[in-house]
Design an enzyme around this catalytic site. Structure first.
Site, mmCIF file in Angstrom:
data_model
loop_
_atom_site.group_PDB
_atom_site.id
_atom_site.type_symbol
_atom_site.label_atom_id
_atom_site.label_comp_id
_atom_site.label_asym_id
_atom_site.label_seq_id
_atom_site.Cartn_x
_atom_site.Cartn_y
_atom_site.Cartn_z
ATOM 1 N N ASP A 71 -3.913 2.881 6.051
ATOM 2 C CA ASP A 71 -2.877 2.330 5.177
ATOM 3 C C ASP A 71 -3.471 1.186 4.344
ATOM 4 O O ASP A 71 -4.059 0.250 4.899
ATOM 5 C CB ASP A 71 -1.708 1.811 6.016
ATOM 6 C CG ASP A 71 -0.542 1.349 5.159
ATOM 7 O OD1 ASP A 71 0.429 2.109 5.031
ATOM 8 O OD2 ASP A 71 -0.608 0.227 4.632
ATOM 9 N N ILE A 72 -3.349 1.284 3.026
ATOM 10 C CA ILE A 72 -3.872 0.237 2.148
ATOM 11 C C ILE A 72 -3.009 -1.017 2.299
ATOM 12 O O ILE A 72 -1.784 -0.954 2.207
ATOM 13 C CB ILE A 72 -3.884 0.701 0.682
ATOM 14 C CG1 ILE A 72 -4.737 1.962 0.528
ATOM 15 C CG2 ILE A 72 -4.427 -0.408 -0.231
ATOM 16 C CD1 ILE A 72 -4.742 2.537 -0.871
ATOM 17 N N ASN A 79 0.319 -2.931 -6.862
ATOM 18 C CA ASN A 79 0.974 -2.213 -7.961
ATOM 19 C C ASN A 79 1.746 -3.160 -8.860
ATOM 20 O O ASN A 79 1.712 -3.043 -10.086
ATOM 21 C CB ASN A 79 1.927 -1.154 -7.397
ATOM 22 C CG ASN A 79 1.281 0.217 -7.309
ATOM 23 O OD1 ASN A 79 0.273 0.485 -7.954
ATOM 24 N ND2 ASN A 79 1.858 1.084 -6.514
ATOM 25 N N ASP A 88 -3.027 3.947 -8.969
ATOM 26 C CA ASP A 88 -3.521 5.323 -8.820
ATOM 27 C C ASP A 88 -5.041 5.348 -8.702
ATOM 28 O O ASP A 88 -5.605 6.100 -7.904
ATOM 29 C CB ASP A 88 -3.078 6.175 -10.008
ATOM 30 C CG ASP A 88 -1.592 6.507 -9.974
ATOM 31 O OD1 ASP A 88 -0.940 6.242 -8.938
ATOM 32 O OD2 ASP A 88 -1.091 7.028 -10.988
ATOM 33 N N GLU A 115 0.688 5.071 0.024
ATOM 34 C CA GLU A 115 -0.656 4.536 0.235
ATOM 35 C C GLU A 115 -1.190 4.854 1.628
ATOM 36 O O GLU A 115 -2.131 4.216 2.096
ATOM 37 C CB GLU A 115 -0.652 3.016 0.023
ATOM 38 C CG GLU A 115 0.114 2.223 1.062
ATOM 39 C CD GLU A 115 1.603 2.089 0.764
ATOM 40 O OE1 GLU A 115 2.216 1.145 1.286
ATOM 41 O OE2 GLU A 115 2.146 2.928 0.017
#
Length: 210
Positions: A71-72, A79, A88, A115
Protein backbone atom coordinates in the site's frame (compact mmCIF):
# COMPACT_ATOMS: atom_id res chain seq x y z
CA UNK A 1 -6.71 -26.05 -63.84
CA UNK A 2 -3.39 -24.33 -63.20
CA UNK A 3 -5.13 -20.96 -62.80
CA UNK A 4 -7.66 -22.55 -60.46
CA UNK A 5 -4.89 -24.11 -58.37
CA UNK A 6 -3.03 -20.80 -58.13
CA UNK A 7 -6.23 -19.03 -57.14
CA UNK A 8 -6.95 -21.63 -54.49
CA UNK A 9 -3.43 -21.26 -53.04
CA UNK A 10 -3.76 -17.48 -53.00
CA UNK A 11 -7.15 -17.67 -51.30
CA UNK A 12 -5.73 -20.06 -48.72
CA UNK A 13 -2.94 -17.63 -47.88
CA UNK A 14 -5.44 -14.78 -47.64
CA UNK A 15 -7.77 -16.72 -45.33
CA UNK A 16 -4.83 -17.93 -43.26
CA UNK A 17 -3.61 -14.35 -42.77
CA UNK A 18 -7.08 -13.19 -41.75
CA UNK A 19 -7.38 -16.08 -39.29
CA UNK A 20 -3.99 -15.26 -37.73
CA UNK A 21 -4.95 -11.59 -37.38
CA UNK A 22 -8.26 -12.55 -35.77
CA UNK A 23 -6.57 -14.92 -33.33
CA UNK A 24 -4.01 -12.23 -32.47
CA UNK A 25 -6.77 -9.68 -31.87
CA UNK A 26 -8.72 -12.11 -29.67
CA UNK A 27 -5.58 -12.88 -27.68
CA UNK A 28 -4.92 -9.16 -27.16
CA UNK A 29 -8.51 -8.61 -26.03
CA UNK A 30 -8.27 -11.49 -23.58
CA UNK A 31 -5.02 -10.06 -22.20
CA UNK A 32 -6.63 -6.63 -21.79
CA UNK A 33 -9.54 -8.20 -19.91
CA UNK A 34 -7.12 -9.77 -17.42
CA UNK A 35 -4.76 -6.80 -17.00
CA UNK A 36 -4.96 -3.50 -15.17
CA UNK A 37 -4.63 -0.88 -17.89
CA UNK A 38 -2.60 1.60 -15.84
CA UNK A 39 0.01 -0.63 -14.23
CA UNK A 40 0.19 -3.62 -16.57
CA UNK A 41 -0.23 -6.00 -13.61
CA UNK A 42 -3.07 -8.47 -13.24
CA UNK A 43 -6.43 -6.94 -12.36
CA UNK A 44 -8.51 -7.92 -9.35
CA UNK A 45 -10.61 -10.40 -11.30
CA UNK A 46 -7.51 -12.28 -12.43
CA UNK A 47 -6.10 -12.09 -8.90
CA UNK A 48 -9.14 -14.00 -7.65
CA UNK A 49 -8.49 -16.77 -10.16
CA UNK A 50 -4.80 -16.94 -9.25
CA UNK A 51 -5.52 -17.06 -5.52
CA UNK A 52 -8.03 -19.88 -5.94
CA UNK A 53 -5.67 -21.87 -8.17
CA UNK A 54 -2.57 -21.45 -6.00
CA UNK A 55 -4.48 -22.07 -2.77
CA UNK A 56 -5.83 -25.36 -4.10
CA UNK A 57 -2.35 -26.34 -5.20
CA UNK A 58 -0.84 -25.45 -1.81
CA UNK A 59 -3.46 -27.57 -0.03
CA UNK A 60 -3.02 -30.45 -2.43
CA UNK A 61 0.79 -30.50 -2.31
CA UNK A 62 0.98 -29.39 1.33
CA UNK A 63 3.36 -26.56 0.47
CA UNK A 64 3.89 -23.11 1.95
CA UNK A 65 1.86 -20.18 0.64
CA UNK A 66 2.65 -16.50 1.20
CA UNK A 67 0.98 -13.25 0.28
CA UNK A 68 2.01 -9.58 0.38
CA UNK A 69 -0.25 -6.54 0.68
CA UNK A 70 1.51 -3.43 -0.68
CA UNK A 71 0.00 0.00 0.00
CA UNK A 72 1.47 3.36 -1.05
CA UNK A 73 1.77 5.62 2.00
CA UNK A 74 -0.29 8.82 2.13
CA UNK A 75 -1.34 8.44 -1.48
CA UNK A 76 -4.42 10.66 -1.17
CA UNK A 77 -2.20 13.50 -0.01
CA UNK A 78 0.10 12.84 -2.97
CA UNK A 79 -2.81 13.06 -5.43
CA UNK A 80 -4.12 16.22 -3.76
CA UNK A 81 -0.70 17.88 -3.97
CA UNK A 82 0.62 16.79 -7.37
CA UNK A 83 -2.53 15.88 -9.32
CA UNK A 84 -4.00 12.66 -10.64
CA UNK A 85 -1.64 12.38 -13.61
CA UNK A 86 1.34 12.39 -11.27
CA UNK A 87 -0.55 9.89 -9.11
CA UNK A 88 -1.00 7.60 -12.11
CA UNK A 89 2.70 7.90 -12.93
CA UNK A 90 3.59 6.99 -9.33
CA UNK A 91 1.29 3.95 -9.43
CA UNK A 92 2.93 2.76 -12.65
CA UNK A 93 6.41 3.26 -11.17
CA UNK A 94 5.51 1.32 -8.01
CA UNK A 95 4.06 -1.48 -10.15
CA UNK A 96 7.38 -1.74 -12.01
CA UNK A 97 9.23 -2.06 -8.70
CA UNK A 98 6.92 -4.88 -7.68
CA UNK A 99 7.21 -6.66 -11.02
CA UNK A 100 11.03 -6.34 -11.08
CA UNK A 101 11.34 -7.98 -7.66
CA UNK A 102 9.30 -11.11 -8.26
CA UNK A 103 11.35 -13.38 -10.49
CA UNK A 104 9.92 -16.90 -10.30
CA UNK A 105 7.34 -17.87 -12.96
CA UNK A 106 4.79 -18.90 -10.31
CA UNK A 107 4.98 -15.56 -8.47
CA UNK A 108 2.40 -13.00 -9.54
CA UNK A 109 1.27 -9.48 -8.71
CA UNK A 110 -2.00 -7.64 -9.15
CA UNK A 111 -3.46 -4.23 -8.55
CA UNK A 112 -5.99 -4.80 -5.80
CA UNK A 113 -7.59 -1.37 -6.08
CA UNK A 114 -6.57 2.27 -5.78
CA UNK A 115 -3.04 2.37 -4.40
CA UNK A 116 -3.07 -1.23 -3.14
CA UNK A 117 -1.30 -4.21 -4.70
CA UNK A 118 -1.20 -7.91 -3.84
CA UNK A 119 1.72 -10.26 -4.48
CA UNK A 120 1.09 -14.02 -4.48
CA UNK A 121 4.12 -16.14 -3.57
CA UNK A 122 3.55 -19.92 -3.85
CA UNK A 123 6.06 -22.26 -2.19
CA UNK A 124 7.45 -19.37 -0.15
CA UNK A 125 8.19 -19.50 3.58
CA UNK A 126 7.75 -16.44 5.86
CA UNK A 127 11.45 -15.58 5.68
CA UNK A 128 11.42 -15.57 1.89
CA UNK A 129 8.24 -13.50 1.80
CA UNK A 130 9.77 -10.93 4.15
CA UNK A 131 12.90 -10.73 2.01
CA UNK A 132 10.91 -10.08 -1.18
CA UNK A 133 8.73 -7.55 0.66
CA UNK A 134 11.81 -5.68 1.86
CA UNK A 135 13.27 -5.64 -1.64
CA UNK A 136 10.04 -4.15 -2.99
CA UNK A 137 9.85 -1.59 -0.18
CA UNK A 138 13.45 -0.49 -0.72
CA UNK A 139 13.03 -0.27 -4.50
CA UNK A 140 9.98 1.98 -4.11
CA UNK A 141 11.79 4.25 -1.66
CA UNK A 142 14.83 4.42 -3.95
CA UNK A 143 12.67 5.81 -6.75
CA UNK A 144 12.99 9.07 -4.77
CA UNK A 145 9.69 10.44 -6.10
CA UNK A 146 9.11 13.71 -4.26
CA UNK A 147 6.20 13.66 -1.79
CA UNK A 148 5.92 16.78 0.34
CA UNK A 149 3.05 15.28 2.33
CA UNK A 150 5.11 12.33 3.55
CA UNK A 151 7.27 12.27 6.65
CA UNK A 152 9.98 10.75 4.42
CA UNK A 153 9.76 13.44 1.75
CA UNK A 154 9.34 10.81 -0.95
CA UNK A 155 6.86 8.19 -2.11
CA UNK A 156 7.09 5.11 0.11
CA UNK A 157 5.02 1.99 0.68
CA UNK A 158 4.09 -0.16 3.64
CA UNK A 159 3.83 -3.91 3.15
CA UNK A 160 2.05 -6.63 5.09
CA UNK A 161 3.27 -10.21 4.71
CA UNK A 162 1.44 -13.36 5.76
CA UNK A 163 2.09 -17.06 5.25
CA UNK A 164 0.23 -20.34 5.52
CA UNK A 165 1.76 -23.73 6.25
CA UNK A 166 0.19 -27.18 5.85
CA UNK A 167 -0.19 -27.65 9.63
CA UNK A 168 -2.55 -24.65 9.87
CA UNK A 169 -6.30 -24.45 9.49
CA UNK A 170 -8.19 -21.72 7.67
CA UNK A 171 -8.63 -20.77 4.04
CA UNK A 172 -7.17 -18.24 1.64
CA UNK A 173 -9.33 -15.46 3.08
CA UNK A 174 -7.59 -15.94 6.46
CA UNK A 175 -4.21 -15.36 4.78
CA UNK A 176 -5.57 -12.21 3.13
CA UNK A 177 -6.88 -10.94 6.47
CA UNK A 178 -3.54 -11.71 8.13
CA UNK A 179 -1.62 -9.80 5.44
CA UNK A 180 -4.05 -6.92 5.83
CA UNK A 181 -3.48 -6.89 9.58
CA UNK A 182 0.29 -6.97 9.06
CA UNK A 183 -0.08 -4.00 6.70
CA UNK A 184 -2.06 -2.12 9.34
CA UNK A 185 0.72 -2.82 11.83
CA UNK A 186 3.36 -1.48 9.41
CA UNK A 187 1.30 1.68 8.92
CA UNK A 188 0.71 2.14 12.64
CA UNK A 189 4.39 1.82 13.52
CA UNK A 190 5.71 4.46 11.15
CA UNK A 191 5.02 3.46 7.52
CA UNK A 192 7.71 2.65 4.92
CA UNK A 193 8.26 -0.74 6.52
CA UNK A 194 7.32 -4.41 6.31
CA UNK A 195 4.96 -6.04 8.79
CA UNK A 196 4.99 -9.84 9.16
CA UNK A 197 2.06 -11.93 10.37
CA UNK A 198 1.76 -15.71 10.48
CA UNK A 199 -1.84 -16.59 9.60
CA UNK A 200 -3.67 -18.71 12.14
CA UNK A 201 -7.04 -18.90 10.41
CA UNK A 202 -8.69 -16.53 12.87
CA UNK A 203 -8.72 -12.85 13.56
CA UNK A 204 -9.21 -9.87 11.34
CA UNK A 205 -7.62 -6.61 10.36
CA UNK A 206 -7.81 -3.31 12.10
CA UNK A 207 -8.72 -0.09 10.35
CA UNK A 208 -6.04 0.79 7.85
CA UNK A 209 -4.33 4.15 7.72
CA UNK A 210 -3.63 6.03 4.44
Amino acid sequence: MAAFALGFVGLSFLLGGQLRRRMRAESELELLARTDGLTGLHNRRTLGEILEQEWRRARRTRSMFSLLFVDIDRFKAYNDTYGHQAGDDALAAVARCIRDNIRRPADSAARYGGEEFVVVLPDTAPGGASQIAEQIRAAISELAIEHAGSEYGRVTASIGAASWSPDQQGDVSSVIRAADEALYSAKATGRNRVGQFRASGTGGAGQRQP
